[in-house]
Scaffold this active site. Sequence first.
Site, PDB file in Angstrom:
ATOM      1  N   ASP A 159      -3.869   3.769  -2.556  1.00 20.91           N
ATOM      2  CA  ASP A 159      -2.458   3.712  -2.160  1.00 20.91           C
ATOM      3  C   ASP A 159      -1.501   3.869  -3.331  1.00 20.91           C
ATOM      4  O   ASP A 159      -0.301   3.667  -3.165  1.00 20.91           O
ATOM      5  CB  ASP A 159      -2.161   2.369  -1.459  1.00 20.91           C
ATOM      6  CG  ASP A 159      -2.234   1.199  -2.420  1.00 20.91           C
ATOM      7  OD1 ASP A 159      -1.244   0.445  -2.542  1.00 20.91           O
ATOM      8  OD2 ASP A 159      -3.280   1.031  -3.076  1.00 20.91           O
ATOM      9  N   ASP A 212     -10.135   1.207  -2.307  1.00 17.92           N
ATOM     10  CA  ASP A 212      -9.353   0.228  -3.041  1.00 17.92           C
ATOM     11  C   ASP A 212      -9.130  -0.951  -2.088  1.00 17.92           C
ATOM     12  O   ASP A 212      -9.319  -0.816  -0.871  1.00 17.92           O
ATOM     13  CB  ASP A 212      -8.027   0.867  -3.470  1.00 17.92           C
ATOM     14  CG  ASP A 212      -7.059  -0.129  -4.069  1.00 17.92           C
ATOM     15  OD1 ASP A 212      -7.459  -0.886  -4.970  1.00 17.92           O
ATOM     16  OD2 ASP A 212      -5.899  -0.151  -3.609  1.00 17.92           O
ATOM     17  N   ASP A 239      -6.261  -3.903  -2.611  1.00 14.47           N
ATOM     18  CA  ASP A 239      -4.845  -4.267  -2.501  1.00 14.47           C
ATOM     19  C   ASP A 239      -3.996  -3.059  -2.120  1.00 14.47           C
ATOM     20  O   ASP A 239      -3.955  -2.064  -2.839  1.00 14.47           O
ATOM     21  CB  ASP A 239      -4.343  -4.859  -3.819  1.00 14.47           C
ATOM     22  CG  ASP A 239      -4.984  -6.202  -4.114  1.00 14.47           C
ATOM     23  OD1 ASP A 239      -4.950  -7.073  -3.243  1.00 14.47           O
ATOM     24  OD2 ASP A 239      -5.534  -6.367  -5.222  1.00 14.47           O
TER      25      ASP A 239
END
Length: 200
Positions: free
Chosen positions: A170, A14, A16
Amino acid sequence: MNSSKSFPQGIVFDCDGTLADTMPLHWQAWQTISRRYQLHFPEDRFYSLGGVPSRDILKMLGEEQKIALDHLAVAREKEAEYWPLIAQVEPIHIVADVAHANHGKIPMAVASGGTRHVIEEVLKHLNIRHLFNAVVTSEDVANQKPAPDIFVEAAHRIGVPPQHCRAYEDTDLGMQAIRAAGMEAVDVRHLLSANGKKSA
């Protein structure tokens, strides 16, 4: 046993909140948009929707709060608020180091719920774009996280079956997407916590 646990043949990240410490800056942009359109969008909900495209969040908020807005146009406004903040983005070193360490050894991709030109700009700003064989964004798949589509597409583009990939995320939605794709999932929040750093 999933062979990716010891020797992944591909890695997917990922962007961001995983490779790039962008979430506080995205939140800053969202606060501006929320005030502009009188949307109720608390910070905890913002973080819980990490990985969901802005256009989808805006459509959901508008419907829930009975506020008429053009979610596509307002998503572009939110992007415009965020764009000047990209210059402030720092890498999340513990994850970026994984990408650096594996560059040239195994194929790697980015799978992000953001838009292509923004994600490409962030990766270029951090001087890590060259590490990745592919960048897949929300514009490349029909179903967004927590659906597995974006991770499956990333695996396809680097030529590695999903079950032989390791992926870093995250957010809870992102972790669901990775597991649904059949990949080994690494929760960046645990890495940050173990490293004594504040996680988003």
